[in-house]
Design a protein around this motif. Structure first.
Motif, PDB file in Angstrom:
ATOM      1  N   VAL A  79      71.897  18.751 -10.401  1.00 18.12           N
ATOM      2  CA  VAL A  79      72.519  17.449 -10.176  1.00 18.12           C
ATOM      3  C   VAL A  79      73.914  17.680  -9.606  1.00 18.12           C
ATOM      4  CG1 VAL A  79      73.278  15.298 -11.229  1.00 18.12           C
ATOM      5  CG2 VAL A  79      71.207  16.441 -12.066  1.00 18.12           C
ATOM      6  N   ASP A  80      74.070  17.369  -8.345  1.00 22.03           N
ATOM      7  CA  ASP A  80      75.362  17.499  -7.685  1.00 22.03           C
ATOM      8  C   ASP A  80      75.476  16.404  -6.631  1.00 22.03           C
ATOM      9  OD1 ASP A  80      73.598  18.341  -5.739  1.00 22.03           O
ATOM     10  OD2 ASP A  80      74.196  20.452  -5.821  1.00 22.03           O
ATOM     11  N   GLY A  81      76.560  16.456  -5.885  1.00 23.27           N
ATOM     12  CA  GLY A  81      76.785  15.429  -4.883  1.00 23.27           C
ATOM     13  C   GLY A  81      75.706  15.399  -3.819  1.00 23.27           C
ATOM     14  N   ALA A  82      75.214  16.584  -3.437  1.00 25.25           N
ATOM     15  CA  ALA A  82      74.178  16.646  -2.403  1.00 25.25           C
ATOM     16  C   ALA A  82      72.888  15.972  -2.876  1.00 25.25           C
ATOM     17  CB  ALA A  82      73.911  18.101  -2.024  1.00 25.25           C
ATOM     18  N   LEU A  83      72.547  16.208  -4.156  1.00 24.85           N
ATOM     19  CA  LEU A  83      71.329  15.593  -4.686  1.00 24.85           C
ATOM     20  C   LEU A  83      71.471  14.075  -4.752  1.00 24.85           C
ATOM     21  CD1 LEU A  83      68.537  15.764  -6.021  1.00 24.85           C
ATOM     22  CD2 LEU A  83      69.707  16.022  -8.223  1.00 24.85           C
ATOM     23  N   LEU A  84      72.619  13.613  -5.238  1.00 24.05           N
ATOM     24  CA  LEU A  84      72.817  12.169  -5.346  1.00 24.05           C
ATOM     25  C   LEU A  84      72.802  11.503  -3.974  1.00 24.05           C
ATOM     26  CD1 LEU A  84      75.601  12.101  -8.098  1.00 24.05           C
ATOM     27  CD2 LEU A  84      73.144  11.713  -8.369  1.00 24.05           C
ATOM     28  N   GLU A  85      73.400  12.182  -2.991  1.00 24.62           N
ATOM     29  CA  GLU A  85      73.388  11.630  -1.637  1.00 24.62           C
ATOM     30  C   GLU A  85      71.962  11.571  -1.092  1.00 24.62           C
ATOM     31  OE1 GLU A  85      75.229  12.661   2.804  1.00 24.62           O
ATOM     32  OE2 GLU A  85      75.850  13.802   1.033  1.00 24.62           O
ATOM     33  N   ARG A  86      71.197  12.603  -1.394  1.00 26.31           N
ATOM     34  CA  ARG A  86      69.816  12.633  -0.911  1.00 26.31           C
ATOM     35  C   ARG A  86      68.967  11.571  -1.609  1.00 26.31           C
ATOM     36  NH1 ARG A  86      66.137  18.132  -0.579  1.00 26.31           N
ATOM     37  NH2 ARG A  86      64.284  17.189   0.359  1.00 26.31           N
ATOM     38  N   ILE A  87      69.227  11.347  -2.899  1.00 32.31           N
ATOM     39  CA  ILE A  87      68.494  10.299  -3.615  1.00 32.31           C
ATOM     40  C   ILE A  87      68.818   8.933  -3.018  1.00 32.31           C
ATOM     41  CG2 ILE A  87      68.338   9.073  -5.812  1.00 32.31           C
ATOM     42  CD1 ILE A  87      68.523  11.745  -7.238  1.00 32.31           C
ATOM     43  N   ASP A  88      70.106   8.698  -2.737  1.00 31.80           N
ATOM     44  CA  ASP A  88      70.492   7.421  -2.132  1.00 31.80           C
ATOM     45  C   ASP A  88      69.798   7.226  -0.785  1.00 31.80           C
ATOM     46  OD1 ASP A  88      72.103   6.749  -4.239  1.00 31.80           O
ATOM     47  OD2 ASP A  88      73.960   7.495  -3.326  1.00 31.80           O
ATOM     48  N   ARG A  89      69.754   8.292   0.005  1.00 30.96           N
ATOM     49  CA  ARG A  89      69.117   8.191   1.316  1.00 30.96           C
ATOM     50  C   ARG A  89      67.620   7.920   1.176  1.00 30.96           C
ATOM     51  NH1 ARG A  89      70.637  12.709   3.085  1.00 30.96           N
ATOM     52  NH2 ARG A  89      68.725  13.945   2.866  1.00 30.96           N
ATOM     53  N   THR A  90      66.997   8.573   0.210  1.00 32.98           N
ATOM     54  CA  THR A  90      65.557   8.378   0.005  1.00 32.98           C
ATOM     55  C   THR A  90      65.253   6.973  -0.489  1.00 32.98           C
ATOM     56  OG1 THR A  90      65.317  10.734  -0.518  1.00 32.98           O
ATOM     57  CG2 THR A  90      63.512   9.282  -1.164  1.00 32.98           C
ATOM     58  N   VAL A  91      66.128   6.438  -1.352  1.00 32.60           N
ATOM     59  CA  VAL A  91      65.937   5.062  -1.828  1.00 32.60           C
ATOM     60  C   VAL A  91      66.014   4.088  -0.659  1.00 32.60           C
ATOM     61  CG1 VAL A  91      66.949   3.216  -3.213  1.00 32.60           C
ATOM     62  CG2 VAL A  91      66.705   5.503  -4.180  1.00 32.60           C
ATOM     63  N   ASP A  92      66.978   4.307   0.241  1.00 31.17           N
ATOM     64  CA  ASP A  92      67.088   3.439   1.420  1.00 31.17           C
ATOM     65  C   ASP A  92      65.840   3.547   2.292  1.00 31.17           C
ATOM     66  OD1 ASP A  92      69.580   2.640   0.584  1.00 31.17           O
ATOM     67  OD2 ASP A  92      70.670   4.089   1.835  1.00 31.17           O
ATOM     68  N   GLN A  93      65.345   4.774   2.461  1.00 26.55           N
ATOM     69  CA  GLN A  93      64.143   4.968   3.272  1.00 26.55           C
ATOM     70  C   GLN A  93      62.923   4.329   2.615  1.00 26.55           C
ATOM     71  OE1 GLN A  93      64.477   9.243   3.378  1.00 26.55           O
ATOM     72  NE2 GLN A  93      65.221   9.258   5.501  1.00 26.55           N
ATOM     73  N   LEU A  94      62.850   4.419   1.288  1.00 25.42           N
ATOM     74  CA  LEU A  94      61.742   3.795   0.569  1.00 25.42           C
ATOM     75  C   LEU A  94      61.800   2.276   0.699  1.00 25.42           C
ATOM     76  CD1 LEU A  94      59.312   3.931  -1.338  1.00 25.42           C
ATOM     77  CD2 LEU A  94      60.920   4.034  -3.261  1.00 25.42           C
ATOM     78  N   GLU A  95      62.999   1.726   0.601  1.00 25.98           N
ATOM     79  CA  GLU A  95      63.152   0.276   0.743  1.00 25.98           C
ATOM     80  C   GLU A  95      62.754  -0.176   2.142  1.00 25.98           C
ATOM     81  OE1 GLU A  95      66.614  -3.177   0.180  1.00 25.98           O
ATOM     82  OE2 GLU A  95      67.101  -1.046  -0.042  1.00 25.98           O
ATOM     83  N   GLU A  96      63.151   0.588   3.150  1.00 30.43           N
ATOM     84  CA  GLU A  96      62.790   0.243   4.529  1.00 30.43           C
ATOM     85  C   GLU A  96      61.280   0.343   4.741  1.00 30.43           C
ATOM     86  OE1 GLU A  96      63.730   1.813   9.093  1.00 30.43           O
ATOM     87  OE2 GLU A  96      64.901   2.556   7.381  1.00 30.43           O
ATOM     88  N   ALA A  97      60.668   1.395   4.184  1.00 28.09           N
ATOM     89  CA  ALA A  97      59.217   1.557   4.323  1.00 28.09           C
ATOM     90  C   ALA A  97      58.472   0.437   3.612  1.00 28.09           C
ATOM     91  CB  ALA A  97      58.791   2.916   3.768  1.00 28.09           C
ATOM     92  N   ALA A  98      58.970   0.028   2.437  1.00 34.46           N
ATOM     93  CA  ALA A  98      58.318  -1.054   1.701  1.00 34.46           C
ATOM     94  C   ALA A  98      58.440  -2.379   2.448  1.00 34.46           C
ATOM     95  CB  ALA A  98      58.924  -1.174   0.304  1.00 34.46           C
ATOM     96  N   SER A  99      59.595  -2.612   3.071  1.00 34.84           N
ATOM     97  CA  SER A  99      59.773  -3.847   3.841  1.00 34.84           C
ATOM     98  C   SER A  99      58.822  -3.881   5.034  1.00 34.84           C
ATOM     99  CB  SER A  99      61.224  -3.958   4.323  1.00 34.84           C
ATOM    100  OG  SER A  99      62.115  -4.042   3.224  1.00 34.84           O
ATOM    101  N   GLU A 100      58.680  -2.736   5.697  1.00 40.76           N
ATOM    102  CA  GLU A 100      57.747  -2.663   6.824  1.00 40.76           C
ATOM    103  C   GLU A 100      56.316  -2.881   6.347  1.00 40.76           C
ATOM    104  OE1 GLU A 100      56.195   0.588  10.169  1.00 40.76           O
ATOM    105  OE2 GLU A 100      57.943   1.020   8.910  1.00 40.76           O
ATOM    106  N   ARG A 101      55.971  -2.268   5.207  1.00 41.30           N
ATOM    107  CA  ARG A 101      54.633  -2.442   4.646  1.00 41.30           C
ATOM    108  C   ARG A 101      54.351  -3.902   4.309  1.00 41.30           C
ATOM    109  NH1 ARG A 101      53.592  -1.051  -0.714  1.00 41.30           N
ATOM    110  NH2 ARG A 101      55.445  -2.353  -1.046  1.00 41.30           N
ATOM    111  N   ASP A 102      55.325  -4.578   3.711  1.00 40.82           N
ATOM    112  CA  ASP A 102      55.135  -5.973   3.327  1.00 40.82           C
ATOM    113  C   ASP A 102      54.985  -6.879   4.552  1.00 40.82           C
ATOM    114  OD1 ASP A 102      55.338  -5.137   0.730  1.00 40.82           O
ATOM    115  OD2 ASP A 102      57.424  -5.765   0.469  1.00 40.82           O
ATOM    116  N   ALA A 103      55.730  -6.561   5.620  1.00 40.77           N
ATOM    117  CA  ALA A 103      55.624  -7.366   6.839  1.00 40.77           C
ATOM    118  C   ALA A 103      54.235  -7.232   7.458  1.00 40.77           C
ATOM    119  CB  ALA A 103      56.700  -6.942   7.836  1.00 40.77           C
ATOM    120  N   VAL A 104      53.724  -6.005   7.492  1.00 39.55           N
ATOM    121  CA  VAL A 104      52.377  -5.795   8.038  1.00 39.55           C
ATOM    122  C   VAL A 104      51.335  -6.450   7.135  1.00 39.55           C
ATOM    123  CG1 VAL A 104      50.672  -4.075   8.717  1.00 39.55           C
ATOM    124  CG2 VAL A 104      53.089  -3.661   9.161  1.00 39.55           C
TER     125      VAL A 104
END
Length: 233
Positions: A79-104
């Protein structure tokens, strides 16, 4: 920390709409995809399959980022800054993928509802007279028919005992109307037997039955006395 892996080509993701698609079309999703590749689906069903493929791809993206997020939070990495940054980025990517999935998914539902409405409002077998073309097809099927797949082109058509050829799209329409059915337990390349359903036989019988005409009863002039029956002398 290793870089984010690219989404791998996995098996088709199952969506919550699969059962509705199979119910309204009468085929499982894999069969529908195969029929779409061969160009044997009618336009509404072809559009539905294209949208469903988009939904499957979008669902794959959601699954990928959800799995990645689970891995990042599993304790595998410090658990360090790099991991937290990567988790934040993955959460954003997951949210974007879910929004695209819901639109389709909304587009798939719209296409589904259109087909379901058409199926509900279609005239019931025996309710309205079938067309002359459908009557001829049902009559040919009644004499014996099989659905065959061309080995080279993959095109499918129905060969009847009378020598008449029925297009697969026409058979699909008759199946959707509940007028014909085929034995899916037999391989298509060997010939799947096609037969009339009970509703199909009833519709064919009703179409061939001569219509009876009734002589309209004479209506008396308003205000006039009813005519008296003739007396025998």
């Amino acid at each position: 920390m290793p870089p984010d892996p690219a989404p791998a080509a996995a098996r088709r993701e199952v969506s919550p709409l699969d059962h509705r698609i199979e119910a309204v079309t009468g085929h499982d999703v894999d069969t529908l995809w195969a029929h779409r590749d061969r160009g044997v689906l009618e336009e509404p069903h072809a559009q539905l399959v294209d949208l469903h493929r988009e939904l499957a791809r979008a669902e794959t993206g959601v699954t990928f980022y959800r799995t990645l997020l689970h891995r990042l939070a599993s304790g595998e990495f410090p658990v360090d800054g790099a991991l937290l940054e990567r988790i934040d980025r993955t959460v954003d990517q997951l949210e974007e993928a879910a929004s695209e999935r819901d639109a389709v998914a909304r587009r798939v539902i719209a296409a589904l509802e259109s087909i379901e409405t058409a199926a509900r409002t279609a005239p019931a077998a025996g309710g309205e007279a079938i067309s002359a073309a459908d009557q001829a097809a049902l009559l040919a099927i009644a004499g014996g028919a099989k659905l065959h797949e061309h080995l080279l082109t993959g095109r499918m058509s129905v060969a009847t005992a009378s020598g008449t050829r029925i297009a697969y799209a026409d058979l699909h329409r008759l199946e959707s109307a509940g007028l014909a059915s085929r034995d899916t337990g037999q391989p298509v390349h060997g010939g799947q037997p096609v037969a009339l359903t009970q509703a199909g036989r009833a519709a064919l019988l009703a179409a061939r039955r001569p219509k009876t005409t009734q002589v309209p009863k004479a209506v008396g002039r308003p205000g006039a006395w009813p005519s008296a029956p003739a007396h025998c002398r």
